[in-house]
Scaffold this motif. Structure first.
Motif, short mmCIF file in Angstrom:
data_model
loop_
_atom_site.label_atom_id
_atom_site.label_comp_id
_atom_site.label_asym_id
_atom_site.label_seq_id
_atom_site.Cartn_x
_atom_site.Cartn_y
_atom_site.Cartn_z
N ALA A 71 0.81 -1.22 0.00
CA ALA A 71 0.00 0.00 0.00
C ALA A 71 0.85 1.27 0.00
O ALA A 71 0.41 2.32 -0.50
N PHE A 72 2.06 1.19 0.54
CA PHE A 72 2.93 2.37 0.53
C PHE A 72 3.27 2.82 -0.89
O PHE A 72 3.58 3.98 -1.12
N PHE A 73 3.21 1.89 -1.84
CA PHE A 73 3.58 2.21 -3.22
C PHE A 73 2.36 2.34 -4.14
O PHE A 73 2.52 2.50 -5.35
N SER A 74 1.18 2.29 -3.56
CA SER A 74 -0.04 2.28 -4.38
C SER A 74 -0.31 3.60 -5.08
O SER A 74 -1.05 3.65 -6.06
N GLN A 75 0.28 4.69 -4.57
CA GLN A 75 0.02 6.01 -5.15
C GLN A 75 1.21 6.55 -5.94
O GLN A 75 1.30 7.75 -6.18
N VAL A 76 2.11 5.65 -6.32
CA VAL A 76 3.22 6.07 -7.18
C VAL A 76 2.69 6.21 -8.61
O VAL A 76 2.24 5.22 -9.21
N GLY A 77 2.73 7.40 -9.13
CA GLY A 77 2.26 7.63 -10.50
C GLY A 77 3.44 7.74 -11.46
O GLY A 77 4.54 8.11 -11.06
N LYS A 88 -4.75 -0.49 4.45
CA LYS A 88 -3.94 0.72 4.50
C LYS A 88 -2.50 0.34 4.79
O LYS A 88 -2.22 -0.79 5.20
N PRO A 89 -1.56 1.24 4.60
CA PRO A 89 -0.15 0.91 4.82
C PRO A 89 0.14 0.37 6.22
O PRO A 89 -0.26 0.95 7.23
N ILE A 90 0.84 -0.76 6.25
CA ILE A 90 1.28 -1.41 7.49
C ILE A 90 2.77 -1.69 7.32
O ILE A 90 3.18 -2.31 6.33
N ALA A 91 3.58 -1.30 8.29
CA ALA A 91 5.03 -1.43 8.17
C ALA A 91 5.53 -2.68 8.89
O ALA A 91 6.12 -2.60 9.96
N LEU A 92 5.27 -3.84 8.31
CA LEU A 92 5.76 -5.11 8.85
C LEU A 92 5.57 -5.22 10.36
O LEU A 92 6.53 -5.34 11.12
N GLY A 93 4.32 -5.19 10.76
CA GLY A 93 3.99 -5.35 12.17
C GLY A 93 3.85 -4.06 12.93
O GLY A 93 3.27 -4.06 14.03
N ASP A 94 4.34 -2.96 12.40
CA ASP A 94 4.24 -1.66 13.07
C ASP A 94 3.13 -0.83 12.43
O ASP A 94 3.07 -0.69 11.21
N VAL A 95 2.29 -0.27 13.27
CA VAL A 95 1.22 0.59 12.79
C VAL A 95 1.82 1.97 12.46
O VAL A 95 2.64 2.48 13.21
N VAL A 96 1.39 2.53 11.35
CA VAL A 96 1.83 3.88 10.99
C VAL A 96 0.64 4.83 11.10
O VAL A 96 -0.51 4.39 11.00
N PRO A 97 0.88 6.11 11.32
CA PRO A 97 -0.23 7.07 11.41
C PRO A 97 -1.05 7.10 10.11
O PRO A 97 -0.55 6.72 9.04
N ASP A 98 -2.30 7.52 10.22
CA ASP A 98 -3.13 7.67 9.02
C ASP A 98 -2.46 8.63 8.04
O ASP A 98 -1.88 9.64 8.44
N ILE A 99 -2.55 8.27 6.77
CA ILE A 99 -1.90 9.06 5.73
C ILE A 99 -2.97 9.78 4.91
O ILE A 99 -3.86 9.14 4.34
N ALA A 100 -2.88 11.09 4.88
CA ALA A 100 -3.87 11.89 4.15
C ALA A 100 -3.72 11.67 2.65
O ALA A 100 -2.68 11.24 2.15
N ALA A 101 -4.79 12.00 1.92
CA ALA A 101 -4.81 11.78 0.48
C ALA A 101 -3.74 12.57 -0.26
O ALA A 101 -3.25 12.15 -1.30
N ASP A 102 -3.37 13.72 0.28
CA ASP A 102 -2.37 14.55 -0.39
C ASP A 102 -0.96 14.33 0.14
O ASP A 102 -0.03 15.06 -0.21
N GLU A 103 -0.76 13.31 0.98
CA GLU A 103 0.56 13.01 1.54
C GLU A 103 1.12 11.77 0.85
O GLU A 103 0.43 10.75 0.70
N ASP A 104 2.36 11.83 0.46
CA ASP A 104 3.01 10.71 -0.20
C ASP A 104 3.29 9.62 0.84
O ASP A 104 4.05 9.84 1.79
N PRO A 105 2.71 8.42 0.70
CA PRO A 105 2.91 7.35 1.68
C PRO A 105 4.37 6.94 1.83
O PRO A 105 4.77 6.43 2.87
N ARG A 106 5.15 7.15 0.79
CA ARG A 106 6.55 6.73 0.85
C ARG A 106 7.33 7.50 1.91
O ARG A 106 8.36 7.02 2.41
N LEU A 107 6.87 8.69 2.27
CA LEU A 107 7.52 9.46 3.33
C LEU A 107 7.40 8.74 4.67
O LEU A 107 8.34 8.68 5.45
#
Length: 230
Positions: free
Chosen positions: A86-92, A123-142
């Motif tokens: 999911a972290f890479f789902s918004q790479v255009g 939604k993005p999950i970092a191998l067992g670690d929960v990450v904060p909600d990512i807004a639509a205009d924020e790049d998940p890769r950050l």
């Protein structure tokens, strides 16, 4: 290829901390012919390819099997795989006027990936670690880069020092060097932990890691066997 090679070579030559140039690589945006790290996204063009490539290269973890099933003896499930995807789902990407050149950018939208077995949108999950909600205009890769380069990340520094140990000794403390898992423990866990801690405390300094290994008693020993160790 030239732009990517030139950029990567400069990071090493300038002793840019490992966590910093990996962050720049993962979050690269722009035109591939002008900005070296963008070319990373030309080699791996889909979220699945990026998930497998990034996890294996920078975390030392092979996620291939988790794409289809949860191995009974391993930690990672399909949800872990698709949560990472999911972290890479918004790479255009879109072509430019130059043949073979790509523009890589962040597509606005909520980052999710579908577990093909359950149909669940993850939604993005970092191998067992929960990450904060990512807004639509924020790049998940950050967020991914933040998690990966965190000194408390259990894989990032470990994977790198294990690769360097293998470079100098022809065998990693974990072997294969890109297969870190619970059922494949290191031959010397105390040494691996000490190298990992030193690397993190040095600020992810690659040249300092090379110096530490090269000055070690282990590296100073002769490679020629004798009557006591044949």
């Amino acid at each position: 290829a030239y732009e990517f090679h030139h950029w990567l070579r400069k990071q090493i030559a300038d002793d840019v901390p490992y966590d910093q140039w990996v962050r720049e690589l993962l979050t690269a945006t722009g035109v591939s012919g002008k900005y070296g790290p963008v070319n990373f996204y030309r080699a791996m063009r889909t979220p699945d390819e990026l998930t497998r490539g990034v996890s294996q290269a920078f975390l030392g973890i092979r996620m291939d099997c988790a794409q289809c099933h949860h191995h009974p003896f391993e930690r990672w499930s399909q949800d872990d795989y698709y949560g990472l995807t999911a972290f890479f789902s918004q790479v255009g990407r879109k072509p430019t006027s130059m043949a073979g050149e790509d523009m890589i950018y962040h597509k606005r939208g909520i980052a999710v990936a579908k577990n093909v077995k359950t149909g669940k949108q993850l939604k993005p999950i970092a191998l067992g670690d929960v990450v904060p909600d990512i807004a639509a205009d924020e790049d998940p890769r950050l967020q991914l880069a933040d998690w990966m380069s965190n000194p408390k990340n259990p894989f990032f520094a470990k994977a790198l020092v294990n690769r360097y140990w293998k470079h100098f000794f022809k065998r990693g403390l974990i072997e294969p060097e890109d297969d870190i898992r619970d059922s494949n423990p290191p031959t010397n866990p105390e040494l691996l932990a000490a190298l990992e801690q030193h690397f993190v405390e040095s600020g992810f300094d690659l040249k300092e890691l090379v110096k530490l290994i090269a000055k070690s008693q282990a590296y100073q020993l002769s490679a020629i066997p004798n009557e006591h160790n044949i």
